[in-house]
Scaffold this active site. Structure first.
Site, mmCIF file in Angstrom:
data_model
loop_
_atom_site.group_PDB
_atom_site.id
_atom_site.type_symbol
_atom_site.label_atom_id
_atom_site.label_comp_id
_atom_site.label_asym_id
_atom_site.label_seq_id
_atom_site.Cartn_x
_atom_site.Cartn_y
_atom_site.Cartn_z
ATOM 1 C CB CYS A 131 -21.463 1.598 -12.118
ATOM 2 S SG CYS A 131 -22.745 2.376 -13.114
ATOM 3 C CB CYS A 134 -24.813 -0.169 -12.812
ATOM 4 S SG CYS A 134 -23.772 0.776 -13.912
ATOM 5 C CG ASP A 135 -24.197 -2.282 -9.503
ATOM 6 O OD1 ASP A 135 -24.946 -2.873 -10.293
ATOM 7 O OD2 ASP A 135 -22.960 -2.311 -9.592
#
Ligand code: NDP
Length: 303
Positions: A131, A134-135
């Site tokens: 992701c 997200c990261d």
């Protein structure tokens, strides 16, 4: 007596629905699934959940679960194995035990597809991610690799150029499957380079990702490619096996109309199981709340 509301799944969607359902005195029962807490329990730091500048994924899910339990949500930490949505009340099996509910919220989520390499699993959260939203932030001025050739790969590669110094897309075929416009956007980005006909065959590094081993499928040549991040963008699989033949599905995802309603009246869906597009904890929680409010209205209509 059947339960008023059974929620299948305990990620952000299921638990947000449970918090609202418990406060609405629907006494929800959550069937937690094989990974209680869902995908976030398999990630490390989460920095985009409002209210938490940085929190570990498992801790965040534990807190949300405690929140739901504090208002009276009950949990069964097991997997739903079968459903019958053709009878009323609806039936949901957990192994041999059959549970009954007047309304159901399906929030079983989705799982990112992985390459299936031993070191990929070992370094998950230590440079390996599925992701970018997200990261990506953790890879400022670093070199990262994105695997895949679909729209997600293009989108994630572009997104990652905001942080990374270089993004290399590694694609197993000679052509991308992504839509033309998404391809063009990626290909004209000066920070993005592409390796076609190439497969990641190993992830290198002891405590963190230090590189990947790439095999060219045409020449058979294998090279060690240094990078600090490996992003998988090879698709997601919604967890809908038990709903086949029970709910209308679309490319495996539960099909919803009117935002949360499935093809069966009284069965609602929320989170990644019905959303191939946004896939965020916050949006999942939001659709969980929407599904609950719709379920509450449905239940009120039965009385
Ligand atoms: P897709 O299934 O479209 O693409 C998956 C990609 O991963 C393919 O290029 C495939 O290669 C590759 N792949 C699959 N398995 C492996 C493997 N084991 N090893 C290496 N490569 C592999 O998935 P997406 O997540 O990209 O997209 C899913 C859906 O969501 C699509 O309909 C897409 O259009 C949509 N979407 C739309 C967006 C938008 O409009 N903004 C953004 C993101 C997704 P190959 O081509 O060789 O099979």
């Amino acid at each position: 007596m059947p339960h008023k509301l059974i929620i299948i799944g305990s990620g952000p969607a299921g638990l947000a629905a449970a918090i609202y359902g418990a406060r609405a005195e629907l006494r929800p029962l959550v069937i937690s699934g094989s990974v209680p807490g869902g995908q976030l329990t398999e990630t490390s730091a989460v920095e985009n959940f409002p209210g938490f500048i940085s929190i570990q994924g498992p801790e965040l899910m534990q807190k949300i679960r405690e929140h739901a339990a504090a208002f009276g949500t009950k949990f069964i930490d097991a997997q739903a194995t079968k459903v019958d949505f053709k009878t009323r009340p609806f039936k949901i099996w957990v192994g041999e035990e059959a549970l009954e509910a007047q309304a159901v919220i399906v929030a079983t989520g989705a799982k990112a597809k992985w390459l299936g390499l031993a070191n990929e699993q070992r370094l998950q959260g230590k440079g390996v991610s599925a992701c970018a939203t997200c990261d990506g932030f953790f890879f400022k001025n670093q070199s990262v690799v994105v695997v895949g050739g679909g729209d997600t790969a293009m989108e994630e590669a572009n997104f990652l150029t905001k942080f990374a110094s270089q993004v290399t897309i590694i694609h197993r075929s000679a052509e991308f499957r992504a839509s033309k416009i998404m391809q063009e956007r990626a290909l004209k980005n000066p920070k993005i380079q592409v390796k076609y006909n190439s497969e990641v065959v190993d992830v290198l590094g002891q405590d963190r990702v230090e590189g990947v081993k790439i095999k060219n499928s045409q020449t058979g040549e294998v090279e060690d490619f240094p990078c600090q991040g490996l992003f998988l963008a090879i698709g997601h699989k919604p967890s809908t096996e038990i709903f086949e033949g029970q709910l209308e599905l679309d490319h495996g995802y539960v099909k919803v109309h009117d935002l949360t309603k499935t093809s069966v009246e009284g069965v609602f869906a929320a989170g990644d199981v019905q959303d191939p597009r946004y896939r965020q904890a916050v949006t999942s929680a939001g659709t969980g709340v929407m599904a609950l409010l719709d379920a509450e209205k449905y239940l009120a209509g039965l009385e």
